[in-house]
Scaffold this motif. Sequence first.
Motif, PDB file in Angstrom:
ATOM      1  N   LEU A   1      -5.883 -11.968  -6.423  1.00 55.94           N
ATOM      2  CA  LEU A   1      -6.221 -10.824  -7.268  1.00 55.94           C
ATOM      3  C   LEU A   1      -7.359 -10.008  -6.668  1.00 55.94           C
ATOM      4  O   LEU A   1      -7.809  -9.027  -7.262  1.00 55.94           O
ATOM      5  CB  LEU A   1      -6.635 -11.307  -8.667  1.00 55.94           C
ATOM      6  N   ALA A   2      -7.822 -10.408  -5.480  1.00 52.35           N
ATOM      7  CA  ALA A   2      -9.026  -9.842  -4.882  1.00 52.35           C
ATOM      8  C   ALA A   2      -8.898  -8.356  -4.569  1.00 52.35           C
ATOM      9  O   ALA A   2      -7.835  -7.859  -4.221  1.00 52.35           O
ATOM     10  CB  ALA A   2      -9.366 -10.604  -3.598  1.00 52.35           C
ATOM     11  N   GLY A   3     -10.039  -7.685  -4.711  1.00 48.61           N
ATOM     12  CA  GLY A   3     -10.140  -6.271  -4.375  1.00 48.61           C
ATOM     13  C   GLY A   3     -11.439  -6.010  -3.647  1.00 48.61           C
ATOM     14  O   GLY A   3     -12.183  -6.928  -3.329  1.00 48.61           O
ATOM     15  N   ARG A   4     -11.744  -4.767  -3.433  1.00 46.40           N
ATOM     16  CA  ARG A   4     -12.956  -4.430  -2.685  1.00 46.40           C
ATOM     17  C   ARG A   4     -14.149  -4.212  -3.620  1.00 46.40           C
ATOM     18  O   ARG A   4     -13.977  -3.963  -4.796  1.00 46.40           O
ATOM     19  CB  ARG A   4     -12.717  -3.220  -1.800  1.00 46.40           C
TER      20      ARG A   4
ATOM     21  N   GLY B   1     -16.264  -6.107  -5.015  1.00 49.30           N
ATOM     22  CA  GLY B   1     -16.387  -6.994  -6.158  1.00 49.30           C
ATOM     23  C   GLY B   1     -15.359  -6.772  -7.258  1.00 49.30           C
ATOM     24  O   GLY B   1     -15.354  -7.487  -8.251  1.00 49.30           O
ATOM     25  N   MET B   2     -14.499  -5.778  -7.098  1.00 47.13           N
ATOM     26  CA  MET B   2     -13.458  -5.548  -8.107  1.00 47.13           C
ATOM     27  C   MET B   2     -12.275  -6.458  -7.822  1.00 47.13           C
ATOM     28  O   MET B   2     -12.114  -6.942  -6.713  1.00 47.13           O
ATOM     29  CB  MET B   2     -13.001  -4.091  -8.083  1.00 47.13           C
ATOM     30  N   ASN B   3     -11.445  -6.647  -8.843  1.00 46.61           N
ATOM     31  CA  ASN B   3     -10.214  -7.390  -8.646  1.00 46.61           C
ATOM     32  C   ASN B   3      -9.104  -6.725  -9.460  1.00 46.61           C
ATOM     33  O   ASN B   3      -9.344  -5.704 -10.122  1.00 46.61           O
ATOM     34  CB  ASN B   3     -10.403  -8.871  -9.011  1.00 46.61           C
ATOM     35  N   ALA B   4      -7.929  -7.287  -9.403  1.00 44.52           N
ATOM     36  CA  ALA B   4      -6.774  -6.690 -10.079  1.00 44.52           C
ATOM     37  C   ALA B   4      -6.974  -6.618 -11.594  1.00 44.52           C
ATOM     38  O   ALA B   4      -6.501  -5.677 -12.240  1.00 44.52           O
ATOM     39  CB  ALA B   4      -5.503  -7.478  -9.742  1.00 44.52           C
TER      40      ALA B   4
ATOM     41  N   ARG C   1       0.829  -1.218   0.000  1.00 45.07           N
ATOM     42  CA  ARG C   1       0.000   0.000   0.000  1.00 45.07           C
ATOM     43  C   ARG C   1       0.858   1.261   0.000  1.00 45.07           C
ATOM     44  O   ARG C   1       0.469   2.289  -0.553  1.00 45.07           O
ATOM     45  CB  ARG C   1      -0.908  -0.002   1.232  1.00 45.07           C
ATOM     46  N   ASN C   2       2.027   1.180   0.607  1.00 46.65           N
ATOM     47  CA  ASN C   2       2.867   2.364   0.763  1.00 46.65           C
ATOM     48  C   ASN C   2       4.060   2.403  -0.194  1.00 46.65           C
ATOM     49  O   ASN C   2       4.919   3.267  -0.084  1.00 46.65           O
ATOM     50  CB  ASN C   2       3.321   2.484   2.220  1.00 46.65           C
ATOM     51  N   GLY C   3       4.114   1.464  -1.121  1.00 37.82           N
ATOM     52  CA  GLY C   3       5.109   1.516  -2.182  1.00 37.82           C
ATOM     53  C   GLY C   3       6.529   1.137  -1.802  1.00 37.82           C
ATOM     54  O   GLY C   3       7.474   1.638  -2.397  1.00 37.82           O
TER      55      GLY C   3
ATOM     56  N   PHE D   1      -3.726  -6.005  -5.343  1.00 39.85           N
ATOM     57  CA  PHE D   1      -4.749  -5.001  -5.647  1.00 39.85           C
ATOM     58  C   PHE D   1      -4.339  -3.635  -5.113  1.00 39.85           C
ATOM     59  O   PHE D   1      -4.445  -2.625  -5.812  1.00 39.85           O
ATOM     60  CB  PHE D   1      -6.094  -5.434  -5.046  1.00 39.85           C
ATOM     61  N   LEU D   2      -3.843  -3.610  -3.866  1.00 34.95           N
ATOM     62  CA  LEU D   2      -3.434  -2.344  -3.251  1.00 34.95           C
ATOM     63  C   LEU D   2      -2.292  -1.691  -4.021  1.00 34.95           C
ATOM     64  O   LEU D   2      -2.286  -0.478  -4.234  1.00 34.95           O
ATOM     65  CB  LEU D   2      -3.033  -2.565  -1.793  1.00 34.95           C
ATOM     66  N   ALA D   3      -1.328  -2.492  -4.447  1.00 34.58           N
ATOM     67  CA  ALA D   3      -0.187  -1.955  -5.201  1.00 34.58           C
ATOM     68  C   ALA D   3      -0.638  -1.432  -6.562  1.00 34.58           C
ATOM     69  O   ALA D   3      -0.271  -0.318  -6.969  1.00 34.58           O
ATOM     70  CB  ALA D   3       0.887  -3.019  -5.361  1.00 34.58           C
TER      71      ALA D   3
END
Length: 157
Positions: free
Chosen positions: A136-139, A141-144, A83-85, A113-115
Amino acid sequence: MLQSSTIKTVRIVEKILERLSGHHLLLYRKNSDGDTALHIAARLGLEDIVRVLIESAKGDFCLKRLTRKVNRESDSALHDAARNGHLGVVRLLIQEDRKLALLTNSAGESPLFLALERNYFDITRELLDSTEKCSLAGRRGMNALHLAVIYLHEGMS
């Protein structure tokens, strides 16, 4: 080359860990946000301190107990680094525990996903290239893959 203040900080962390002499409970202890010292070091990109904490956990034979600890948002130290690179910290954590790339937090977000969401493409590539399996999960319902398509479309506009 490490700066003098970094060397001093690393030595302080090493001394504190030495004082624990076999009672490494502080290494695994969480603060009020559920963060361990590893979470904080990963979030701040303190690669040398992350290395010292990992080595201490290895000596305690509890590396995965430390690397897989999650905070109140179910973020691992890898989530915080991604998340912070902080590419160097991501590399260290993945090298020690590749299964960290499979964890998702309470929002359903994977480190990948965060990156990708923050345009840290070097971290995105590192996670994809250095792990056999990666969530690949995201928030919501989205994903990478959704993000990659969105970024591709934005780049073409």
